[in-house]
Enzyme design. Sequence first.
Site, PDB file in Angstrom:
ATOM      1  N   SER A 145      15.942  61.035  50.120  1.00 13.40           N
ATOM      2  CA  SER A 145      15.378  61.870  49.047  1.00 13.40           C
ATOM      3  C   SER A 145      16.339  63.023  48.810  1.00 13.40           C
ATOM      4  CB  SER A 145      14.020  62.429  49.483  1.00 13.40           C
ATOM      5  OG  SER A 145      13.581  63.397  48.564  1.00 13.40           O
ATOM      6  N   TYR A 155       9.334  66.837  56.161  1.00 16.58           N
ATOM      7  CA  TYR A 155       9.707  65.655  55.375  1.00 16.58           C
ATOM      8  C   TYR A 155      11.197  65.729  55.023  1.00 16.58           C
ATOM      9  CZ  TYR A 155       9.822  62.513  51.279  1.00 16.58           C
ATOM     10  OH  TYR A 155      10.138  61.531  50.378  1.00 16.58           O
TER      11      TYR A 155
HETATM   12  N1  LIG Z   1       7.884  59.134  44.900  1.00 17.30           N
HETATM   13  C1  LIG Z   1       8.785  60.097  45.060  1.00 17.30           C
HETATM   14  O1  LIG Z   1       8.771  61.124  44.335  1.00 17.30           O
HETATM   15  C2  LIG Z   1       9.872  59.941  46.106  1.00 17.30           C
HETATM   16  C3  LIG Z   1      10.994  60.767  45.996  1.00 17.30           C
HETATM   17  C4  LIG Z   1      12.022  60.644  46.936  1.00 17.30           C
HETATM   18  C5  LIG Z   1      11.904  59.711  47.953  1.00 17.30           C
HETATM   19  N2  LIG Z   1      10.782  58.914  48.050  1.00 17.30           N
HETATM   20  C6  LIG Z   1      10.727  57.954  49.139  1.00 17.30           C
HETATM   21  O2  LIG Z   1      10.623  56.662  48.588  1.00 17.30           O
HETATM   22  C7  LIG Z   1      10.043  55.765  49.556  1.00 17.30           C
HETATM   23  C8  LIG Z   1       8.960  54.938  48.893  1.00 17.30           C
HETATM   24  O3  LIG Z   1       7.932  55.804  48.438  1.00 17.30           O
HETATM   25  P1  LIG Z   1       7.138  55.568  47.081  1.00 17.30           P
HETATM   26  O4  LIG Z   1       7.290  56.790  46.293  1.00 17.30           O
HETATM   27  O5  LIG Z   1       7.461  54.256  46.493  1.00 17.30           O
HETATM   28  O6  LIG Z   1       5.651  55.596  47.704  1.00 17.30           O
HETATM   29  P2  LIG Z   1       4.362  54.622  47.517  1.00 17.30           P
HETATM   30  O7  LIG Z   1       4.242  54.206  46.095  1.00 17.30           O
HETATM   31  O8  LIG Z   1       3.253  55.375  48.151  1.00 17.30           O
HETATM   32  O9  LIG Z   1       4.728  53.335  48.401  1.00 17.30           O
HETATM   33  C9  LIG Z   1       4.822  53.419  49.810  1.00 17.30           C
HETATM   34  C10 LIG Z   1       4.971  52.027  50.402  1.00 17.30           C
HETATM   35  O10 LIG Z   1       5.186  52.153  51.818  1.00 17.30           O
HETATM   36  C11 LIG Z   1       4.208  51.347  52.526  1.00 17.30           C
HETATM   37  N3  LIG Z   1       3.901  52.008  53.782  1.00 17.30           N
HETATM   38  C12 LIG Z   1       3.395  53.265  53.964  1.00 17.30           C
HETATM   39  N4  LIG Z   1       3.201  53.502  55.265  1.00 17.30           N
HETATM   40  C13 LIG Z   1       3.601  52.385  55.940  1.00 17.30           C
HETATM   41  C14 LIG Z   1       3.638  52.032  57.310  1.00 17.30           C
HETATM   42  N5  LIG Z   1       3.202  52.864  58.280  1.00 17.30           N
HETATM   43  N6  LIG Z   1       4.106  50.798  57.648  1.00 17.30           N
HETATM   44  C15 LIG Z   1       4.514  49.946  56.695  1.00 17.30           C
HETATM   45  N7  LIG Z   1       4.526  50.230  55.380  1.00 17.30           N
HETATM   46  C16 LIG Z   1       4.049  51.441  54.998  1.00 17.30           C
HETATM   47  C17 LIG Z   1       3.020  51.251  51.542  1.00 17.30           C
HETATM   48  O11 LIG Z   1       2.231  50.076  51.730  1.00 17.30           O
HETATM   49  P3  LIG Z   1       0.915  50.003  52.713  1.00 17.30           P
HETATM   50  O12 LIG Z   1       0.096  51.232  52.416  1.00 17.30           O
HETATM   51  O13 LIG Z   1       0.265  48.707  52.384  1.00 17.30           O
HETATM   52  O14 LIG Z   1       1.474  49.999  54.105  1.00 17.30           O
HETATM   53  C18 LIG Z   1       3.757  51.146  50.212  1.00 17.30           C
HETATM   54  O15 LIG Z   1       4.171  49.804  49.992  1.00 17.30           O
HETATM   55  C19 LIG Z   1       9.524  56.653  50.698  1.00 17.30           C
HETATM   56  O16 LIG Z   1      10.438  56.599  51.779  1.00 17.30           O
HETATM   57  C20 LIG Z   1       9.519  58.060  50.071  1.00 17.30           C
HETATM   58  O17 LIG Z   1       9.671  59.057  51.043  1.00 17.30           O
HETATM   59  C21 LIG Z   1       9.767  59.013  47.137  1.00 17.30           C
END
Ligand SMILES: NC(=O)c1ccc[n+]([C@@H]2O[C@H](COP(=O)([O-])OP(=O)(O)OC[C@H]3O[C@@H](n4cnc5c(N)ncnc54)[C@H](OP(=O)(O)O)[C@@H]3O)[C@@H](O)[C@H]2O)c1
Length: 264
Positions: A145, A155
């Site tokens: 991120s 985080y």
């Molecule tokens: N959205 C943003 O603004 C943003 C910005 C920068 C970086 N990121 C990073 O991008 C990545 C993806 O996030 P996203 O924004 O796509 O979030 P999201 O839409 O909430 O998706 C998160 C995914 O991770 C899985 N997950 C969560 N906890 C888990 C666990 N303990 N074991 C296995 N799978 C797990 C969830 O599925 P289940 O609940 O079924 O396990 C889901 O498929 C993360 O690393 C986040 O930190 C996000």
Amino acid sequence: MTRLTDPAERGTALVTGATAGIGAEFARQLAARGMDLVLVARDEARLRASAAQLADRYGVAVDVLVADLTDAEQRATVETRLASSAVQVLVNNAGFGLPLEFDLNAVDDEVRQLDLLATVPLRLTHAVLPQMIERGSGTVITVASLAGYAPLTTYSAAKAWAVVFSRWASAYYRPAGVTITALAPGFVRTEFHERMEITRESMAPRWMWLDVEPLVRTALRDAERGRAVSIPSVRYKLLSLVMGAIPMGLVTANARRTRWSRRG
Ligand SMILES: NC(=O)c1ccc[n+]([C@@H]2O[C@H](COP(=O)([O-])OP(=O)(O)OC[C@H]3O[C@@H](n4cnc5c(N)ncnc54)[C@H](OP(=O)(O)O)[C@@H]3O)[C@@H](O)[C@H]2O)c1
């Protein structure tokens, strides 16, 4: 480097957190390029529905591994899969965030966050590397991120690990033919903030939010080019330069103000 667009090199990609947001889009774009998939997340019904949809739409083989990656035993099934059968692309994506106030968060939640954002990518990358080195090709993308560029929360500290690790590993394993890239996005429209019970409007203005499709397209292109860090969108590339130029004292002063104002 794995040439993801070369049909002759069609192989298997394992994506963690593949059921929602950024991970679901990685799975979709990799399947569209003809790669077979292994999808990992906790929600089995959702995983199976995603797998069936991708297999049907793109004609690729899709396996699922139901695992809570913060549970050592469940994570081991994923490590075994990575070590024991050919995987050309690993996307370390699964993640979640916690509220700002470290001292008020349950320490076990903090440890789970650190595990999922740092220990898990470390372990999965360690599991897959030997076969990639032996083959002389492979791609590891870890979703970090832009928060990893500034000392703002626990985080951001965990995301900083992913950026620094990827920068080092990218240089170290490039001669072995393995590409390692950290994806460092800003705010992305996914389920991430909803899961934290935070509204998007309260986080950032509309122009700061990115869509997953161009974000993942840029990340895959940057990984193909062997970049150590991928920052999608011009606005966030500029912001990363500004963040690097701001004196650290100003950033940490701002962190203190935010912290106390939240406590009233
Ligand atoms: N959205 C943003 O603004 C943003 C910005 C920068 C970086 N990121 C990073 O991008 C990545 C993806 O996030 P996203 O924004 O796509 O979030 P999201 O839409 O909430 O998706 C998160 C995914 O991770 C899985 N997950 C969560 N906890 C888990 C666990 N303990 N074991 C296995 N799978 C797990 C969830 O599925 P289940 O609940 O079924 O396990 C889901 O498929 C993360 O690393 C986040 O930190 C996000």
